[in-house]
Design a protein around this motif. Structure first.
Motif, mmCIF file in Angstrom:
data_model
loop_
_atom_site.group_PDB
_atom_site.id
_atom_site.type_symbol
_atom_site.label_atom_id
_atom_site.label_comp_id
_atom_site.label_asym_id
_atom_site.label_seq_id
_atom_site.Cartn_x
_atom_site.Cartn_y
_atom_site.Cartn_z
ATOM 1 N N ASP A 1 0.792 -1.283 -0.123
ATOM 2 C CA ASP A 1 -0.057 -0.171 -0.095
ATOM 3 C C ASP A 1 0.924 1.144 -0.134
ATOM 4 N N GLY A 2 1.267 1.606 -1.242
ATOM 5 C CA GLY A 2 2.421 2.759 -1.103
ATOM 6 C C GLY A 2 3.010 2.622 -2.605
ATOM 7 N N SER A 3 4.148 3.283 -2.885
ATOM 8 C CA SER A 3 5.021 3.289 -4.214
ATOM 9 C C SER A 3 5.563 1.708 -4.194
ATOM 10 N N GLU A 4 5.170 1.240 -5.474
ATOM 11 C CA GLU A 4 5.862 0.233 -5.779
ATOM 12 C C GLU A 4 6.829 0.401 -7.122
ATOM 13 N N THR B 1 3.007 0.683 3.466
ATOM 14 C CA THR B 1 2.601 -0.428 4.407
ATOM 15 C C THR B 1 2.672 -1.651 3.534
ATOM 16 N N VAL B 2 3.438 -2.620 4.055
ATOM 17 C CA VAL B 2 3.403 -4.028 3.223
ATOM 18 C C VAL B 2 2.715 -4.934 4.092
ATOM 19 N N TYR B 3 1.731 -5.610 3.277
ATOM 20 C CA TYR B 3 0.925 -6.867 3.737
ATOM 21 C C TYR B 3 1.601 -8.080 3.175
ATOM 22 N N LEU C 1 -7.992 -10.454 0.115
ATOM 23 C CA LEU C 1 -7.282 -9.869 0.790
ATOM 24 C C LEU C 1 -6.450 -8.843 0.094
ATOM 25 N N ARG C 2 -6.929 -8.562 -1.231
ATOM 26 C CA ARG C 2 -5.958 -7.483 -2.038
ATOM 27 C C ARG C 2 -6.149 -6.148 -1.742
ATOM 28 N N GLU C 3 -6.947 -5.701 -0.874
ATOM 29 C CA GLU C 3 -7.230 -4.597 -0.471
ATOM 30 C C GLU C 3 -6.946 -4.292 1.028
ATOM 31 N N SER C 4 -5.948 -3.416 1.371
ATOM 32 C CA SER C 4 -5.521 -3.178 2.791
ATOM 33 C C SER C 4 -6.922 -3.014 3.866
ATOM 34 N N LYS C 5 -7.922 -2.458 3.405
ATOM 35 C CA LYS C 5 -9.062 -2.588 4.431
ATOM 36 C C LYS C 5 -9.628 -3.851 4.532
ATOM 37 N N GLN C 6 -9.680 -4.782 3.539
ATOM 38 C CA GLN C 6 -9.911 -6.188 3.867
ATOM 39 C C GLN C 6 -8.916 -6.849 4.858
#
Length: 159
Positions: free
Chosen positions: A9-12, A69-71, A90-95
């Motif tokens: 969730d950020g710059s890749e 943020t890295v999941y 689980l692709r979205e950070s909110k999920q």
């Protein structure tokens, strides 16, 4: 069927890299302290291997004071389709945050049902793990292997 993935969730920057063979990750003559893959690209091979591993790499490019943020998601499912569903769910950070919250709530319910404190549950898990699985690199085992003069070690000493 197991699944393992990394979301940012950020710059890749760059492509995802992965490896499923622990021996390829470590490399001949290397150790876990300095695996070959730390200085080279991961090969991206899949399939049946003798010593499997879940190794993934995702490169980030951050400006000064920027954050990301890295999941890291690891799961087990009954079949390939359900494993892929886990990845998509689980692709979205909110999920991901919601799943962690639901898991925390479930653990609190289970602890209350078992009349255990979190410290008691943690101690029970540690004890069960040590009873069921002996660490292959425990100090006692490592010392026994290093002091074994009856067998030769063709690949060198354990580190």
């Amino acid at each position: 069927m197991a699944v393992h993935t990394v979301y940012v969730d950020g710059s890749e920057a760059g492509e995802y890299e992965f490896e499923t063979d622990r021996a390829k990750f470590i490399g001949r003559g290397n150790s876990l302290k300095e695996p070959r893959a730390m200085f080279s690209r991961l090969r991206g091979l899949v399939g049946s291997v003798v010593d499997p591993a879940f190794v993934m790499r995702r490169r980030l490019q951050l400006a000064p004071r920027e954050s990301a943020t890295v999941y890291i998601v690891t799961g087990v499912a009954e079949n390939r389709e359900k494993a892929i569903d886990i990845v998509h769910q689980l692709r979205e950070s909110k999920q991901v945050d919601r799943s962690f919250h639901l898991a925390w709530v479930r653990s609190q319910i289970d602890l209350r049902h078992l009349h255990l404190t979190p410290d008691q549950a943690s101690a029970a898990c540690l004890l069960a793990g040590r009873l069921l699985f002996t660490s292959p690199l425990s100090r006692v085992r490592r010392d026994a292997i290093e002091h074994n003069t009856l067998a030769s070690l063709p690949y060198g000493r354990m580190v």
